[in-house]
Write an enzyme that holds these catalytic residues in place. Structure first.
Site, PDB file in Angstrom:
ATOM      1  N   ARG A  64       8.301   2.017   9.065  1.00 51.61           N
ATOM      2  CA  ARG A  64       7.182   1.086   9.065  1.00 51.61           C
ATOM      3  C   ARG A  64       7.662  -0.277   9.576  1.00 51.61           C
ATOM      4  NH1 ARG A  64       9.111  -1.976   5.666  1.00 51.61           N
ATOM      5  NH2 ARG A  64       7.389  -3.459   5.864  1.00 51.61           N
ATOM      6  N   GLY A  65       6.706  -1.194   9.724  1.00 50.62           N
ATOM      7  CA  GLY A  65       7.023  -2.518  10.235  1.00 50.62           C
ATOM      8  C   GLY A  65       6.801  -2.562  11.733  1.00 50.62           C
ATOM      9  N   ALA A  66       6.038  -3.550  12.184  1.00 52.38           N
ATOM     10  CA  ALA A  66       5.575  -3.565  13.570  1.00 52.38           C
ATOM     11  C   ALA A  66       6.695  -3.400  14.609  1.00 52.38           C
ATOM     12  CB  ALA A  66       4.779  -4.842  13.831  1.00 52.38           C
ATOM     13  N   ARG A  98      -0.880   4.834  13.778  1.00 48.92           N
ATOM     14  CA  ARG A  98      -1.297   3.662  12.990  1.00 48.92           C
ATOM     15  C   ARG A  98      -1.964   2.687  13.950  1.00 48.92           C
ATOM     16  NH1 ARG A  98       2.246   1.101   8.460  1.00 48.92           N
ATOM     17  NH2 ARG A  98       0.123   0.718   7.705  1.00 48.92           N
ATOM     18  N   GLN A 212       5.788  -2.916  -1.091  1.00 45.97           N
ATOM     19  CA  GLN A 212       6.840  -3.111  -0.092  1.00 45.97           C
ATOM     20  C   GLN A 212       7.712  -4.318  -0.404  1.00 45.97           C
ATOM     21  OE1 GLN A 212       3.587  -2.567   0.596  1.00 45.97           O
ATOM     22  NE2 GLN A 212       3.299  -1.406   2.489  1.00 45.97           N
ATOM     23  N   ASP A 253       1.441  -7.716  12.295  1.00 46.44           N
ATOM     24  CA  ASP A 253       1.309  -6.408  12.931  1.00 46.44           C
ATOM     25  C   ASP A 253       0.536  -6.484  14.241  1.00 46.44           C
ATOM     26  OD1 ASP A 253       2.146  -3.905  10.991  1.00 46.44           O
ATOM     27  OD2 ASP A 253       1.739  -5.737   9.895  1.00 46.44           O
ATOM     28  N   LYS A 264      -0.018  -7.548   6.537  1.00 45.73           N
ATOM     29  CA  LYS A 264      -0.244  -6.780   5.322  1.00 45.73           C
ATOM     30  C   LYS A 264      -1.296  -7.461   4.439  1.00 45.73           C
ATOM     31  CE  LYS A 264       1.293  -3.642   4.533  1.00 45.73           C
ATOM     32  NZ  LYS A 264       0.735  -2.309   4.877  1.00 45.73           N
TER      33      LYS A 264
END
Length: 381
Positions: A64-66, A98, A212, A253, A264
């Site tokens: 995860r994470g842009a 996503r 997170q 993101d 987020k």
């Protein structure tokens, strides 16, 4: 959360996190991920030998994470090419995994474009696959370099805004090495302040419902010996009221052409609090997160996550060593839940956007476009 007493000795950096790597296994190529759903209890690897497995890893937030999603997407295309799968179909599956994180599509299109160009020039499939892999590795390297530059620009901005040092910084979600080819985005700025002896306290939002912040940012802060404290998301207001927050640092993101920032969920309320309390609200993100084709915040597609993430405390894998441990009901059976993965902060609430190309402040569409014109990484189709 790791014990804060178990911190790295001063002057000794912990080893780099093995977040993502390409591997050549006996059974063929694979993308090996640090399974972030198992942190902080267990550093377990997840081996993806095909694109459907990688798509599942993306959707379940194992990766995860842009910025890291862009890297994973590029490697996913290379994986499909190396396996002899339909690269165009694999690219489509990855890009849809996503919808909000613009970096994912950027990485996929970049590797797929390199593969397609090689094929059009007459390259054999094996050679075209090598080209796609080289492109993924180049993106990985570029993101690591961008992380370092963002940290430097962000530190310079903090020193300008907060010249007395002793920064008390509030962050939301996770923006460290777990989301990047380098040391991260917003977290990398805070880490730089820590290394310079200018970080008094890193306030870490839990970041509900999937925690997170509690699971991942606290994990990274403990690894690097940073002074940090964990708080529930709705406790942030009392910190602002007490004057305990000098600046807010978050990632992104997707950043629209007008400077609206999707991050987020929970980021927008922090921006409102920061504005009221006259505290800088700073977004740190690479230019690959800027989407000049999305006009404004209203045009950003916000991913809706399953309601069960809110109505149940799921202990299956998330932060649990060894495997499944079931789920605990947090609301009556049948309860409807609203669970957007992101919210959107308008540009007038953002003090500055820090990128590897420099800082935009005040945040305007014109300023963002001028900065992006200096970069070859901007998302323009």
């Amino acid at each position: 959360m790791a014990d804060q007493d178990a911190q790295s000795p001063v002057g000794i950096e912990p080893p780099a996190l093995p977040v993502l790597r390409w591997d050549e296994l006996v059974e063929g190529p694979a993308l090996v991920l640090l399974d972030q759903t198992r942190l902080p209890a267990e550093e377990a690897e997840l081996v993806c030998t095909d694109v459907p497995a990688l798509v599942r890893a993306i959707r379940t937030l194992a990766v995860r994470g842009a910025p890291l999603l862009g890297i994973a997407g590029a490697y996913g295309v290379a994986l499909a090419a190396a396996r002899g799968d339909d690269v165009a179909e694999a690219a489509e599956l990855l890009e849809r995994a996503r919808p909000t994180a613009v970096n994912l599509g950027y990485g996929v299109r970049r590797a797929a474009g390199a593969y397609r160009a090689a094929v059009e020039k007459g390259a054999e499939p094996e050679r075209a696959a090598e080209v796609a892999l080289a492109e993924a590795r180049a993106l990985h390297r570029e993101d690591a370099e961008a992380s370092g530059r963002m940290a430097r620009y962000g530190l310079a901005l903090l020193d300008e805004l907060l010249p007395d040092g002793g920064h008390q910084l509030l962050t939301h979600c996770n923006t460290g090495a777990l989301v990047s080819g380098g040391e991260g985005t917003a977290f990398a700025v805070a880490l730089g302040a820590h290394r310079q002896g200018r970080l008094s306290r890193l306030w870490v939002d839990e970041t509900r419902p999937l925690l997170q912040g509690a699971r991942l940012t606290a994990y990274e802060a403990a690894r690097t010996g940073m002074p940090y404290s964990l708080l529930t998301d709705n406790a942030a207001g009392s910190l602002f009221a007490a004057g305990e927050v000098d600046a807010v640092l978050i990632g992104a993101d997707r950043i629209a052409a007008d400077g609206s920032v999707a991050n987020k969920v929970g980021s927008y309320p922090l921006a409102v609090l920061a504005k009221y309390h006259h505290v800088p609200f700073i977004v740190v993100a690479p230019t690959t997160t800027v989407d000049l084709n999305t006009a404004d915040g209203a045009s950003i597609t916000v991913e809706q996550r399953p309601g069960s993430e809110v109505t149940e405390l799921t202990l299956s894998g998330v932060g649990v060593a060894g495997g499944d441990a079931g789920a605990v009901l947090m609301a009556p059976v049948g309860t409807l839940a609203y669970n957007p993965a992101f919210d959107v902060t308008p540009p007038e609430l953002v003090t500055a956007i820090v990128t590897e190309e420099g800082v935009v402040s005040p945040v305007t569409g014109v300023g963002l476009a001028e900065l992006c014109a200096r970069s070859s990484q901007v998302t323009i189709s």
